[in-house]
Design an enzyme around this catalytic site. Structure first.
Site, PDB file in Angstrom:
ATOM      1  N   HIS A 154       9.163   7.912   3.084  1.00  0.00           N
ATOM      2  CA  HIS A 154      10.238   8.538   2.316  1.00  0.00           C
ATOM      3  C   HIS A 154      11.548   8.553   3.100  1.00  0.00           C
ATOM      4  CE1 HIS A 154      12.112  10.784  -0.808  1.00  0.00           C
ATOM      5  NE2 HIS A 154      10.996  11.268  -1.328  1.00  0.00           N
ATOM      6  N   ASP A 392       4.312  -6.900 -12.422  1.00  0.00           N
ATOM      7  CA  ASP A 392       3.525  -8.119 -12.636  1.00  0.00           C
ATOM      8  C   ASP A 392       3.718  -9.046 -11.438  1.00  0.00           C
ATOM      9  OD1 ASP A 392       2.300 -10.437 -13.434  1.00  0.00           O
ATOM     10  OD2 ASP A 392       3.491 -10.703 -15.253  1.00  0.00           O
TER      11      ASP A 392
END
Length: 449
Positions: A154, A392
């Site tokens: 983070h 994808d």
């Protein structure tokens, strides 16, 4: 489920990258500085499994040329501050195999399986300078399907930035060119610069959080937690919004958003499920994206942390007894505070601190010393505006995507349903002793509206 035959390698950028020490902004190195887990599930690939692995590694090596901070390492400098060493040390790539089919996961809770499918980070026994900022695990199932579990620091990337990386990596893996390069320079958020003002404005979100009146902080943090996924239909979401907006005034320029209404509902439900006394102080923590709130707005695809942590407080009796719109308005009031001036006041406040480590939720070099932000408090993070679906990599889009393992009491994430039908999912971690009551009240109170 058993996960076995794990193998590890370090994937480095495919060519020489800029070798530099990158200054981090104050927004990068405060709040949550651990890794954030996510997981993607895919049906079987028509290609040979070794080809799948090699394609993922090759494309990762290529995309790290552009997202080179993810191949670096962190180090501590003066004042407990962090610095990003862009040394191309690489991302850790784990290959693993599971002895069940993907369909069999339907009978298991996320907390039972995700920790085996997303590589964990050993903050206690590995020095900060050695911890990879991107760790991922590809796990193949007996049906031929596989999961991609990611853990991204983070400090280097917030949600928008992390998903930008995943999207571009998927494009490159499919054989397509990079669409939008990341904007790397943190100077735009004054990283490394001195404060503009020495005036110390108080920021409530940096105070120690409320604690239970009649319980020790230490005892609460030892209680077992569990994770659940709570689904809300579009009708249930709209019901909450309508109820919240019943008490709106003519002065309001717009009605409450689904985030404000759902967050208010989560907060109220947690106070009830935990059986708080009316006078019990409680807080709701959340973060606000500042990309469009800065003047001028941050560049497109700014890569880093462009969020400020915020907090709204009250007493449990106040939160439970008042209408949903009242609680939603408390959240709205805090969100409305965040503008360019406010963000810069947060940055200046942090720049004026001699020691920055006290404003983190975890200090990796010295163990888990953060303020305990569980009961009586909640955290509600919104992924409603993030493009979380459609990664994808060349073998079709994921069949499921989810936040990973979050084991902190009171933590929750709101994400929109995959089908785009207006539904949402609340991923919630709560103490085991409170979870069943929370789930019952969560839906009962909507049905009673």
């Amino acid at each position: 489920m058993r996960v076995f035959n794990k193998s590890y390698c370090m994937v480095k950028p495919s060519d020489q990258t800029r070798s530099t020490k990158l200054a981090l902004s104050e927004l990068d190195q405060t709040g949550v500085i651990t890794h954030v887990p996510t997981i993607y599930f895919y049906k079987h690939s028509p290609e040979d499994w070794l080809t799948v692995l090699q394609t993922l590694k090759t494309s990762l090596s290529s995309i790290l040329l552009h997202f080179f901070p993810l191949a670096g390492r962190l180090s501590l400098i003066d004042g407990g501050r962090l610095e990003l060493n862009c040394n191309a040390a690489g991302a850790q790539f784990v290959e693993a195999y599971a002895d069940i089919k993907l369909l069999d996961l339907d009978t298991l809770l996320p907390s039972q399986v995700y920790h085996q499918l997303i590589p964990s980070i050993d903050y206690q026994n590995i020095t900060l300078e050695e911890i990879p900022l991107l760790v991922l695990q590809v796990t193949r199932f007996t049906c031929g399907g596989f999961t991609l579990g990611l853990n991204i620091s983070h400090v280097v990337a917030d949600g928008q930035s992390a998903l930008h990386f995943v999207s571009e990596w998927a494009r490159v893996c499919r054989g397509e060119p990079l669409e939008t390069p990341p904007y790397i320079d943190r100077k735009i958020l004054r990283a490394g610069d001195p404060p503009r003002t020495l005036e110390m404005i108080h920021h409530e979100q940096f105070d120690p959080p409320p604690i239970l009146i009649d319980q020790s902080d230490e005892k609460e943090r030892e209680r077992a937690t569990t994770v659940t996924m709570l689904k809300l239909t579009a009708t249930q979401v709209e019901t909450l919004k309508i109820k919240a907006n019943e008490s709106t005034t003519s002065e309001m320029s717009r009605g409450f958003t689904r985030y404000e209404a759902i967050s208010a509902h989560i907060w109220r439900t947690s106070c009830k499920a935990r059986n708080h006394k009316p006078e019990q102080p409680t807080a709701l923590a959340f973060c606000v994206d500042v990309r469009t709130k800065m003047r001028p707005p941050l560049p497109q695809k700014y890569f880093g942390n462009a969020i400020v942590n915020m907090i709204v407080t009250g007493c449990s009796g106040e939160i439970i007894s008042n209408p949903l719109g009242y609680v939603s308005s408390k959240i709205r009031d805090v969100i409305n505070k965040v503008d360019d001036e406010y963000v810069n006041s947060v940055i200046d406040f942090l720049k004026n601190q001699e020691e920055l480590s006290m404003f983190r939720e975890l200090i990796p070099t010295s163990g888990n010393e953060e303020h305990f932000y569980g009961n009586p408090n909640v955290g509600v993070i919104s992924w409603l505006s993030l493009p979380i679906y459609g990664a994808d990599f060349g073998w079709g889009k994921e069949i499921h995507m989810s936040p990973g393992t979050h084991e902190s009491d009171g933590d929750s994430v709101i994400l929109h349903g995959k089908d785009g039908d207006g539904s949402v999912v609340v991923a919630l971690c709560l103490q085991v002793r409170h979870m069943e009551e929370f789930k019952k009240l969560f839906y009962h109170d909507i049905d009673m509206i």
